[in-house]
Design a protein around this motif. Sequence first.
Motif, mmCIF file in Angstrom:
data_model
loop_
_atom_site.group_PDB
_atom_site.id
_atom_site.type_symbol
_atom_site.label_atom_id
_atom_site.label_comp_id
_atom_site.label_asym_id
_atom_site.label_seq_id
_atom_site.Cartn_x
_atom_site.Cartn_y
_atom_site.Cartn_z
ATOM 1 N N PHE A 59 0.872 -1.175 0.000
ATOM 2 C CA PHE A 59 0.000 0.000 0.000
ATOM 3 C C PHE A 59 0.907 1.222 0.000
ATOM 4 N N THR A 60 0.951 1.927 -1.111
ATOM 5 C CA THR A 60 1.887 3.033 -1.290
ATOM 6 C C THR A 60 1.203 4.215 -1.958
ATOM 7 N N PHE A 61 1.917 5.329 -1.982
ATOM 8 C CA PHE A 61 1.471 6.491 -2.734
ATOM 9 C C PHE A 61 2.659 7.060 -3.486
ATOM 10 N N SER A 62 2.373 7.782 -4.535
ATOM 11 C CA SER A 62 3.408 8.485 -5.290
ATOM 12 C C SER A 62 2.799 9.758 -5.849
ATOM 13 N N TYR A 63 3.663 10.733 -6.077
ATOM 14 C CA TYR A 63 3.216 11.984 -6.674
ATOM 15 C C TYR A 63 3.486 11.943 -8.163
ATOM 16 N N ALA A 64 2.566 12.486 -8.928
ATOM 17 C CA ALA A 64 2.731 12.661 -10.373
ATOM 18 C C ALA A 64 2.276 14.087 -10.668
ATOM 19 N N ILE A 70 -2.539 6.425 -5.188
ATOM 20 C CA ILE A 70 -2.431 5.409 -4.140
ATOM 21 C C ILE A 70 -2.699 4.069 -4.788
ATOM 22 N N GLN A 71 -2.028 3.040 -4.293
ATOM 23 C CA GLN A 71 -2.255 1.695 -4.829
ATOM 24 C C GLN A 71 -1.907 0.659 -3.771
ATOM 25 N N GLY A 72 -2.443 -0.525 -3.948
ATOM 26 C CA GLY A 72 -2.167 -1.617 -3.028
ATOM 27 C C GLY A 72 -2.457 -2.945 -3.687
ATOM 28 N N PHE A 73 -1.938 -4.005 -3.102
ATOM 29 C CA PHE A 73 -2.078 -5.360 -3.630
ATOM 30 C C PHE A 73 -2.825 -6.203 -2.609
ATOM 31 N N VAL A 74 -3.781 -7.020 -3.073
ATOM 32 C CA VAL A 74 -4.592 -7.863 -2.184
ATOM 33 C C VAL A 74 -4.305 -9.328 -2.478
ATOM 34 N N THR A 75 -4.016 -10.085 -1.435
ATOM 35 C CA THR A 75 -3.884 -11.539 -1.557
ATOM 36 C C THR A 75 -4.937 -12.187 -0.671
ATOM 37 N N ASP A 76 -5.411 -13.346 -1.108
ATOM 38 C CA ASP A 76 -6.400 -14.093 -0.337
ATOM 39 C C ASP A 76 -6.357 -15.532 -0.812
ATOM 40 N N ASP A 77 -6.968 -16.443 -0.035
ATOM 41 C CA ASP A 77 -7.023 -17.833 -0.463
ATOM 42 C C ASP A 77 -8.089 -18.057 -1.539
ATOM 43 N N GLN A 78 -8.917 -17.057 -1.798
ATOM 44 C CA GLN A 78 -9.803 -17.034 -2.964
ATOM 45 C C GLN A 78 -9.317 -15.902 -3.862
ATOM 46 N N ASP A 79 -9.761 -15.889 -5.107
ATOM 47 C CA ASP A 79 -9.388 -14.819 -6.027
ATOM 48 C C ASP A 79 -9.994 -13.511 -5.526
ATOM 49 N N ASP A 101 -5.163 -8.208 -9.149
ATOM 50 C CA ASP A 101 -5.166 -8.162 -7.680
ATOM 51 C C ASP A 101 -4.685 -6.830 -7.103
ATOM 52 N N TRP A 102 -4.588 -5.796 -7.926
ATOM 53 C CA TRP A 102 -4.196 -4.456 -7.484
ATOM 54 C C TRP A 102 -5.419 -3.548 -7.457
ATOM 55 N N PHE A 103 -5.400 -2.558 -6.569
ATOM 56 C CA PHE A 103 -6.367 -1.461 -6.597
ATOM 57 C C PHE A 103 -5.557 -0.178 -6.649
ATOM 58 N N SER A 114 -2.026 16.527 3.354
ATOM 59 C CA SER A 114 -1.216 15.626 4.175
ATOM 60 C C SER A 114 -2.097 14.953 5.216
ATOM 61 N N GLY A 115 -1.688 13.772 5.622
ATOM 62 C CA GLY A 115 -2.431 13.007 6.608
ATOM 63 C C GLY A 115 -2.227 11.525 6.383
ATOM 64 N N THR A 116 -3.064 10.723 7.009
ATOM 65 C CA THR A 116 -2.967 9.267 6.910
ATOM 66 C C THR A 116 -4.149 8.718 6.129
ATOM 67 N N ILE A 117 -3.866 7.737 5.279
ATOM 68 C CA ILE A 117 -4.889 7.058 4.486
ATOM 69 C C ILE A 117 -4.870 5.592 4.890
ATOM 70 N N TYR A 118 -6.050 5.026 5.121
ATOM 71 C CA TYR A 118 -6.191 3.638 5.535
ATOM 72 C C TYR A 118 -6.920 2.843 4.445
ATOM 73 N N ALA A 119 -6.623 1.545 4.363
ATOM 74 C CA ALA A 119 -7.302 0.667 3.409
ATOM 75 C C ALA A 119 -7.629 -0.657 4.092
ATOM 76 N N GLN A 120 -8.835 -1.164 3.827
ATOM 77 C CA GLN A 120 -9.253 -2.456 4.366
ATOM 78 C C GLN A 120 -10.238 -3.085 3.396
ATOM 79 N N THR A 121 -10.197 -4.398 3.289
ATOM 80 C CA THR A 121 -11.136 -5.122 2.434
ATOM 81 C C THR A 121 -11.738 -6.276 3.221
ATOM 82 N N GLN A 122 -12.628 -7.001 2.580
ATOM 83 C CA GLN A 122 -13.324 -8.117 3.218
ATOM 84 C C GLN A 122 -13.516 -9.209 2.176
#
Length: 136
Positions: A59-64, A70-79, A101-103, A114-122
């Motif tokens: 889970f990272t961010f970059s400036y353009a 922002i982007q992140g990678f999700v792994t799970d035992d299902q797709d 598997d990326w968002f 500026s601040g904090t960004i959180y990510a969660q899935t289910q």
Amino acid sequence: EQLETRYALAGALAIPEVLLPADNQTVAPAEVSPPPADPTTEPVEPPGGINAAPVITNFTFSYAGNCIVIQGFVTDDQDPTGYAVQISGLLNLQLTVGADDWFSYSLEVPPEFSGTIYAQTQDVYGLFSNVASITV
């Protein structure tokens, strides 16, 4: 021969027009994603009885320029394709995990952003992932 009254149509009858695709067009199936589970209920066990919670990594961010990505990678035992990722904190939005598997999400930001960004899935069985965070 005249029809009996009980067989006659009464009033104006509106028949809806059904549009069918042309012969050379295909109709894509609708995307279906599971509704979010109620966090007060117990997760459902999958067939086989073992289910691991999804994990958000990278889970990272970059400036353009004046935009942030922002982007992140999700792994799970299902797709995890199609999982909804809830973004909160500095941003409040919902993203979808792609077939790779990326968002990701990009937006234009002011210099003082500026601040904090959180990510969660289910997962589809109701287990929540870790809460990933980045500070911008």
